[in-house]
Scaffold this motif. Structure first.
Motif, PDB file in Angstrom:
ATOM      1  N   MET A 167       5.135   4.842   3.091  1.00 38.87           N
ATOM      2  CA  MET A 167       4.373   6.599   2.735  1.00 38.87           C
ATOM      3  C   MET A 167       5.258   7.555   2.405  1.00 38.87           C
ATOM      4  SD  MET A 167       3.229   6.112   6.986  1.00 38.87           S
ATOM      5  CE  MET A 167       1.425   5.267   6.923  1.00 38.87           C
ATOM      6  N   ASP A 168       5.229   8.473   2.097  1.00 44.49           N
ATOM      7  CA  ASP A 168       6.199   9.431   1.244  1.00 44.49           C
ATOM      8  C   ASP A 168       5.460  10.687   2.094  1.00 44.49           C
ATOM      9  OD1 ASP A 168       7.904  10.672  -0.341  1.00 44.49           O
ATOM     10  OD2 ASP A 168       7.181  10.596  -2.002  1.00 44.49           O
ATOM     11  N   GLU A 169       6.172  11.324   2.586  1.00 45.17           N
ATOM     12  CA  GLU A 169       5.968  12.335   3.953  1.00 45.17           C
ATOM     13  C   GLU A 169       4.835  12.294   3.910  1.00 45.17           C
ATOM     14  OE1 GLU A 169       7.621  14.465   4.852  1.00 45.17           O
ATOM     15  OE2 GLU A 169       9.594  14.182   2.632  1.00 45.17           O
ATOM     16  N   LYS A 199      -7.611  15.783   4.079  1.00 50.50           N
ATOM     17  CA  LYS A 199      -7.770  14.839   3.013  1.00 50.50           C
ATOM     18  C   LYS A 199      -6.405  13.911   3.407  1.00 50.50           C
ATOM     19  CE  LYS A 199      -8.814  16.208  -0.690  1.00 50.50           C
ATOM     20  NZ  LYS A 199      -8.717  17.432  -1.745  1.00 50.50           N
ATOM     21  N   ARG A 200      -5.497  13.755   3.656  1.00 48.17           N
ATOM     22  CA  ARG A 200      -4.310  13.683   3.636  1.00 48.17           C
ATOM     23  C   ARG A 200      -4.752  12.562   4.797  1.00 48.17           C
ATOM     24  NH1 ARG A 200       0.397  12.617   1.391  1.00 48.17           N
ATOM     25  NH2 ARG A 200       1.677  11.784   2.517  1.00 48.17           N
ATOM     26  N   MET A 201      -5.486  12.503   6.174  1.00 48.96           N
ATOM     27  CA  MET A 201      -5.863  11.758   6.721  1.00 48.96           C
ATOM     28  C   MET A 201      -6.442  10.819   6.532  1.00 48.96           C
ATOM     29  SD  MET A 201      -4.399  11.763   9.961  1.00 48.96           S
ATOM     30  CE  MET A 201      -5.208  10.936  11.246  1.00 48.96           C
ATOM     31  N   ALA A 202      -7.560  11.114   5.538  1.00 42.72           N
ATOM     32  CA  ALA A 202      -8.499   9.835   4.641  1.00 42.72           C
ATOM     33  C   ALA A 202      -7.145   9.094   4.026  1.00 42.72           C
ATOM     34  CB  ALA A 202      -9.657  11.000   4.143  1.00 42.72           C
ATOM     35  N   ALA A 203      -6.587  10.062   3.101  1.00 46.40           N
ATOM     36  CA  ALA A 203      -5.961   9.013   1.888  1.00 46.40           C
ATOM     37  C   ALA A 203      -4.768   7.931   2.590  1.00 46.40           C
ATOM     38  CB  ALA A 203      -4.891   9.609   1.723  1.00 46.40           C
ATOM     39  N   ILE A 204      -4.282   7.998   4.198  1.00 45.90           N
ATOM     40  CA  ILE A 204      -3.882   7.270   4.924  1.00 45.90           C
ATOM     41  C   ILE A 204      -4.987   5.913   5.415  1.00 45.90           C
ATOM     42  CG2 ILE A 204      -2.476   7.136   7.663  1.00 45.90           C
ATOM     43  CD1 ILE A 204      -1.443   9.257   7.465  1.00 45.90           C
ATOM     44  N   ALA A 205      -6.176   6.443   5.223  1.00 45.83           N
ATOM     45  CA  ALA A 205      -7.578   5.517   5.865  1.00 45.83           C
ATOM     46  C   ALA A 205      -7.342   4.610   5.109  1.00 45.83           C
ATOM     47  CB  ALA A 205      -8.130   6.412   6.827  1.00 45.83           C
ATOM     48  N   THR A 206      -7.609   5.300   3.641  1.00 46.14           N
ATOM     49  CA  THR A 206      -8.374   4.628   1.686  1.00 46.14           C
ATOM     50  C   THR A 206      -7.009   3.014   2.489  1.00 46.14           C
ATOM     51  OG1 THR A 206      -8.990   6.320   1.595  1.00 46.14           O
ATOM     52  CG2 THR A 206      -8.656   4.854   0.090  1.00 46.14           C
ATOM     53  N   GLY A 222       1.276  -1.171  -0.145  1.00 43.21           N
ATOM     54  CA  GLY A 222      -0.188  -0.002  -0.233  1.00 43.21           C
ATOM     55  C   GLY A 222       0.818   1.016  -0.287  1.00 43.21           C
ATOM     56  N   PHE A 223       1.085   2.163  -0.576  1.00 42.94           N
ATOM     57  CA  PHE A 223       1.399   3.441  -1.031  1.00 42.94           C
ATOM     58  C   PHE A 223       0.543   4.295  -0.550  1.00 42.94           C
ATOM     59  CE2 PHE A 223       4.150   6.337  -3.931  1.00 42.94           C
ATOM     60  CZ  PHE A 223       4.880   6.486  -3.541  1.00 42.94           C
ATOM     61  N   VAL A 224       0.812   5.090   0.498  1.00 44.14           N
ATOM     62  CA  VAL A 224       0.193   6.903   1.326  1.00 44.14           C
ATOM     63  C   VAL A 224       1.021   7.986  -0.105  1.00 44.14           C
ATOM     64  CG1 VAL A 224       0.210   8.406   2.559  1.00 44.14           C
ATOM     65  CG2 VAL A 224      -0.089   5.751   3.052  1.00 44.14           C
ATOM     66  N   LEU A 225       0.775   8.177  -1.110  1.00 40.08           N
ATOM     67  CA  LEU A 225       1.322  10.025  -1.670  1.00 40.08           C
ATOM     68  C   LEU A 225       1.365  10.744  -1.148  1.00 40.08           C
ATOM     69  CD1 LEU A 225      -0.841   9.288  -4.857  1.00 40.08           C
ATOM     70  CD2 LEU A 225       1.243   7.864  -4.443  1.00 40.08           C
ATOM     71  N   GLN A 226       2.784  11.734  -1.485  1.00 39.50           N
ATOM     72  CA  GLN A 226       2.562  12.769  -1.053  1.00 39.50           C
ATOM     73  C   GLN A 226       1.691  13.255  -1.207  1.00 39.50           C
ATOM     74  OE1 GLN A 226       6.608  13.693  -2.432  1.00 39.50           O
ATOM     75  NE2 GLN A 226       6.570  15.922  -0.988  1.00 39.50           N
ATOM     76  N   ASP A 227       1.095  14.200  -2.336  1.00 38.18           N
ATOM     77  CA  ASP A 227      -0.034  14.204  -2.344  1.00 38.18           C
ATOM     78  C   ASP A 227      -0.857  13.886  -2.633  1.00 38.18           C
ATOM     79  OD1 ASP A 227      -1.881  15.966  -3.317  1.00 38.18           O
ATOM     80  OD2 ASP A 227      -0.168  16.491  -5.456  1.00 38.18           O
ATOM     81  N   SER A 228      -1.960  14.117  -1.797  1.00 40.39           N
ATOM     82  CA  SER A 228      -3.233  13.138  -1.589  1.00 40.39           C
ATOM     83  C   SER A 228      -4.395  13.580  -2.322  1.00 40.39           C
ATOM     84  CB  SER A 228      -4.359  13.422  -0.100  1.00 40.39           C
ATOM     85  OG  SER A 228      -3.358  13.598   1.041  1.00 40.39           O
ATOM     86  N   ASP A 229      -4.226  14.638  -3.486  1.00 37.20           N
ATOM     87  CA  ASP A 229      -4.969  14.483  -5.077  1.00 37.20           C
ATOM     88  C   ASP A 229      -4.602  13.387  -6.072  1.00 37.20           C
ATOM     89  OD1 ASP A 229      -6.657  16.713  -3.454  1.00 37.20           O
ATOM     90  OD2 ASP A 229      -5.233  18.282  -3.811  1.00 37.20           O
ATOM     91  N   ASN A 230      -3.800  13.375  -5.231  1.00 41.16           N
ATOM     92  CA  ASN A 230      -3.376  12.409  -6.245  1.00 41.16           C
ATOM     93  C   ASN A 230      -3.922  10.921  -6.072  1.00 41.16           C
ATOM     94  OD1 ASN A 230      -2.214  13.776  -8.694  1.00 41.16           O
ATOM     95  ND2 ASN A 230       0.247  14.157  -7.472  1.00 41.16           N
TER      96      ASN A 230
END
Length: 244
Positions: A161-163, A143-150, A81-89
């Motif tokens: 995890m990237d940043e 959104k950052r937290m939601a991306a991690i939750a995803t 699983g990859f948590v991107l640096q830019d949550s919008d992506n």
């Protein structure tokens, strides 16, 4: 202990001439939490993209028993699983719920199983109120937290995890740190937030110009002022001002 990540003499160049990663070899055991640090351009994000098959270089990469190749790529992407640096992506569905349920459903869970997993992760992170919020109407930190939750909802064996602390307020940053502590998965965390790395990682790999400068105890490397400054970094804030 089983090796979950292995790089063997891996090199990569974006332009075919200047290597971003050069003859890189390291391994990470199952359950380890490893910080990947270095100045901008050191190769941190490139390493993570190579692990996901988003980039293809020379050398060999293994995730568990799987060698990175076209045939194994679908299974590797279920494992990592990859948590991107830019949550919008990362957040591409209309609501947080739809983003979180997308992966588990695609991996074969029933709707009821996937929803139970979504609720468990949101409650773990204290984000239940975000479940049905629209992604374009939540703050950058939310959104950052939601991306991690995803990513957590997919329950991967390896988490990149990237940043992960970017754009987080102090409360959410502490929530992420506490969550990282509880996660049993193998974790590779790239960050300039050396305080977070010191708090979450037992081991650090220090990169400079695509090569490993140091690989060892986080407590030792992150207290070495001379080493960090020689590689365009500073001591973690919590250690600055102390005599090292």
């Amino acid at each position: 202990m089983n090796i979950m990540i292995a790089f063997q003499n891996v090199s990569f160049s974006y332009d075919g001439t200047v290597p971003v990663v050069e003859d890189l070899s390291f391994s990470i055991s199952g359950g380890e939490s490893v910080g990947l640090i270095g100045a901008n351009g050191a190769g941190k994000s490139t390493i993570m993209k190579l692990m996901l098959g988003l980039l293809t270089g020379q050398g060999k990469i293994f995730v568990g028993d799987l060698e990175m190749n076209k045939q194994n790529l679908p299974k590797i992407r279920q494992t990592v699983g990859f948590v991107l640096q830019d949550s919008d992506n990362q957040m591409f569905m209309p609501t947080v719920y739809e983003d979180m349920i997308f992966g588990p459903r695609n991996y074969g869970l029933t709707k009821e199983q996937a929803e139970a997993r979504v609720d468990r992760v949101l409650n773990q992170l204290g984000l239940a109120e975000l479940k049905h919020r629209y992604n374009h109407k939540i703050s950058g930190g939310e959104k950052r937290m939601a991306a991690i939750a995803t990513i957590l909802a997919m329950e991967p064996e390896v988490i990149l995890m990237d940043e992960p602390s970017t754009a987080l307020d102090p409360v959410n940053r502490r929530t992420v740190i506490n969550t990282i502590h509880r996660l049993p998965q193998t974790k590779l965390i790239a960050s300039h937030d050396l305080d977070m790395i010191l708090d979450t990682c037992q081991r650090v790999i220090l990169l400079s110009h695509g090569k490993i400068v140091a690989d060892g105890s986080a407590d030792t490397i992150l207290r070495d002022r001379a080493l960090l400054e020689a590689n365009r970094m500073e001591l973690p804030f919590c250690l600055q001002g102390r005599h090292m």
